[in-house]
Design a protein around this motif. Structure first.
Motif, PDB file in Angstrom:
ATOM      1  N   VAL A  35       0.853  -1.185   0.000  1.00  0.00           N
ATOM      2  CA  VAL A  35       0.000   0.000   0.000  1.00  0.00           C
ATOM      3  C   VAL A  35       0.894   1.242   0.000  1.00  0.00           C
ATOM      4  CG1 VAL A  35      -1.957  -1.078   1.178  1.00  0.00           C
ATOM      5  CG2 VAL A  35      -0.134  -0.037   2.522  1.00  0.00           C
ATOM      6  N   LEU A  36       0.282   2.422  -0.044  1.00  0.00           N
ATOM      7  CA  LEU A  36       1.068   3.643   0.102  1.00  0.00           C
ATOM      8  C   LEU A  36       1.757   3.630   1.458  1.00  0.00           C
ATOM      9  CD1 LEU A  36      -1.430   6.287  -1.278  1.00  0.00           C
ATOM     10  CD2 LEU A  36       0.584   5.363  -2.410  1.00  0.00           C
ATOM     11  N   GLN A  37       2.973   4.107   1.511  1.00  0.00           N
ATOM     12  CA  GLN A  37       3.781   4.123   2.735  1.00  0.00           C
ATOM     13  C   GLN A  37       3.949   2.708   3.295  1.00  0.00           C
ATOM     14  OE1 GLN A  37       5.411   6.724   3.429  1.00  0.00           O
ATOM     15  NE2 GLN A  37       6.087   6.581   5.512  1.00  0.00           N
ATOM     16  N   ALA A  38       3.992   1.723   2.411  1.00  0.00           N
ATOM     17  CA  ALA A  38       4.100   0.320   2.819  1.00  0.00           C
ATOM     18  C   ALA A  38       5.400   0.061   3.565  1.00  0.00           C
ATOM     19  CB  ALA A  38       4.024  -0.594   1.599  1.00  0.00           C
ATOM     20  N   MET A  39       5.322  -0.840   4.505  1.00  0.00           N
ATOM     21  CA  MET A  39       6.513  -1.296   5.211  1.00  0.00           C
ATOM     22  C   MET A  39       7.122  -2.500   4.497  1.00  0.00           C
ATOM     23  SD  MET A  39       5.109  -0.751   9.070  1.00  0.00           S
ATOM     24  CE  MET A  39       6.615  -1.098   9.899  1.00  0.00           C
ATOM     25  N   ILE A  40       6.281  -3.253   3.820  1.00  0.00           N
ATOM     26  CA  ILE A  40       6.709  -4.467   3.128  1.00  0.00           C
ATOM     27  C   ILE A  40       6.050  -4.500   1.750  1.00  0.00           C
ATOM     28  CG2 ILE A  40       6.655  -6.999   3.173  1.00  0.00           C
ATOM     29  CD1 ILE A  40       6.402  -6.742   6.271  1.00  0.00           C
ATOM     30  N   LEU A  41       6.830  -4.862   0.751  1.00  0.00           N
ATOM     31  CA  LEU A  41       6.299  -5.065  -0.594  1.00  0.00           C
ATOM     32  C   LEU A  41       6.457  -6.536  -0.953  1.00  0.00           C
ATOM     33  CD1 LEU A  41       7.873  -1.979  -2.395  1.00  0.00           C
ATOM     34  CD2 LEU A  41       5.532  -2.212  -1.537  1.00  0.00           C
ATOM     35  N   THR A  42       5.440  -7.099  -1.598  1.00  0.00           N
ATOM     36  CA  THR A  42       5.523  -8.491  -2.027  1.00  0.00           C
ATOM     37  C   THR A  42       5.154  -8.608  -3.500  1.00  0.00           C
ATOM     38  OG1 THR A  42       3.219  -8.998  -1.482  1.00  0.00           O
ATOM     39  CG2 THR A  42       4.852  -9.332   0.269  1.00  0.00           C
ATOM     40  N   ASP A  43       5.696  -9.635  -4.122  1.00  0.00           N
ATOM     41  CA  ASP A  43       5.357  -9.989  -5.489  1.00  0.00           C
ATOM     42  C   ASP A  43       5.510 -11.503  -5.599  1.00  0.00           C
ATOM     43  OD1 ASP A  43       4.770  -9.909  -8.224  1.00  0.00           O
ATOM     44  OD2 ASP A  43       6.886  -9.620  -8.753  1.00  0.00           O
ATOM     45  N   LYS A  44       4.393 -12.175  -5.569  1.00  0.00           N
ATOM     46  CA  LYS A  44       4.365 -13.651  -5.556  1.00  0.00           C
ATOM     47  C   LYS A  44       5.178 -14.141  -4.370  1.00  0.00           C
ATOM     48  CE  LYS A  44       3.348 -14.019 -10.405  1.00  0.00           C
ATOM     49  NZ  LYS A  44       3.785 -13.055 -11.333  1.00  0.00           N
ATOM     50  N   ASP A  45       6.287 -14.821  -4.586  1.00  0.00           N
ATOM     51  CA  ASP A  45       7.063 -15.369  -3.467  1.00  0.00           C
ATOM     52  C   ASP A  45       8.214 -14.453  -3.035  1.00  0.00           C
ATOM     53  OD1 ASP A  45       8.573 -15.752  -5.752  1.00  0.00           O
ATOM     54  OD2 ASP A  45       9.309 -17.721  -5.145  1.00  0.00           O
ATOM     55  N   ARG A  46       8.279 -13.231  -3.598  1.00  0.00           N
ATOM     56  CA  ARG A  46       9.353 -12.299  -3.237  1.00  0.00           C
ATOM     57  C   ARG A  46       8.832 -11.251  -2.252  1.00  0.00           C
ATOM     58  NH1 ARG A  46      11.939  -9.995  -8.550  1.00  0.00           N
ATOM     59  NH2 ARG A  46       9.785  -9.333  -8.849  1.00  0.00           N
ATOM     60  N   MET A  47       9.746 -10.770  -1.406  1.00  0.00           N
ATOM     61  CA  MET A  47       9.398  -9.759  -0.414  1.00  0.00           C
ATOM     62  C   MET A  47      10.573  -8.787  -0.275  1.00  0.00           C
ATOM     63  SD  MET A  47       8.442 -10.248   3.610  1.00  0.00           S
ATOM     64  CE  MET A  47      10.085 -10.266   4.267  1.00  0.00           C
ATOM     65  N   VAL A  48      10.253  -7.519  -0.067  1.00  0.00           N
ATOM     66  CA  VAL A  48      11.286  -6.516   0.179  1.00  0.00           C
ATOM     67  C   VAL A  48      10.828  -5.606   1.319  1.00  0.00           C
ATOM     68  CG1 VAL A  48      10.447  -4.865  -1.551  1.00  0.00           C
ATOM     69  CG2 VAL A  48      12.838  -4.854  -0.913  1.00  0.00           C
TER      70      VAL A  48
END
Length: 179
Positions: A35-48
């Motif tokens: 989301v906006l101001q996200a703490m974590i970003l995901t894309d399928k099995d990846r996370m940042v």
């Protein structure tokens, strides 16, 4: 994309909330992932983890701590078209173990700032901490480069009695512990 700018804003906001702890009893981030101001970003099995995630991680030492007034000497920074404000935004607290923590934010996007902080009634013999910054104000962690912005040890601070001196990098968030 969440950048160093978002980390600087998040830390500044947490410092403001902390300085008004007599009125602000709880502060939280409502949405955390993708989301906006996200703490974590995901894309399928990846996370940042984003710069904002690291601010919340660094600032958890303030949870349950007691606010301490502080006097920070800082140069001014003028936002384009705005009025000058202190380049360094700060907050301090003593945790339940007696350790004093300082949250320092250099909002100046281009210049490092050396500050002097006098804490009333606090005498310390050692200082340690972490810094969060990046190559530029718009630096971000991506799936391809997940470690562009992450905390590192901060060694540009010294303490002598009740006076702390620190040189904060441009566009940075620093959390220090005084013992």
């Amino acid at each position: 994309q969440n950048t160093v700018r978002d980390a600087v804003v998040a830390a500044t906001t947490l410092n403001i909330f902390h300085r008004h702890a007599e009125r602000v009893k709880l502060a939280a981030i409502a949405q955390m992932v993708n989301v906006l101001q996200a703490m974590i970003l995901t894309d399928k099995d990846r996370m940042v983890l984003t710069p904002t995630y690291y601010v919340f991680d660094m600032y958890k030492v303030f949870q349950g701590a007691t606010y301490l007034p502080l006097d920070v000497t800082s140069p001014q920074y003028t936002v384009t078209g705005g009025k000058p404000i202190a380049a360094v935004q700060a907050s301090a607290a003593r945790d339940t173990a007696g350790v004093v923590h300082l949250g320092l934010v250099n909002i100046d996007p281009t210049r490092p700032v050396t500050i002097t902080v006098k804490l009333q009634g606090v005498t310390a013999g050692a200082v340690s901490g972490r810094v969060l910054t990046g190559p530029a104000m718009n630096s971000a962690n991506t799936f391809e480069a997940p470690n562009t912005v992450r905390p590192a040890a901060f060694t540009a601070a010294s303490v002598k009695g009740d006076v702390l001196t620190a040189t904060l990098p441009a566009h940075s968030v620093v959390v220090l512990s005084l013992k």
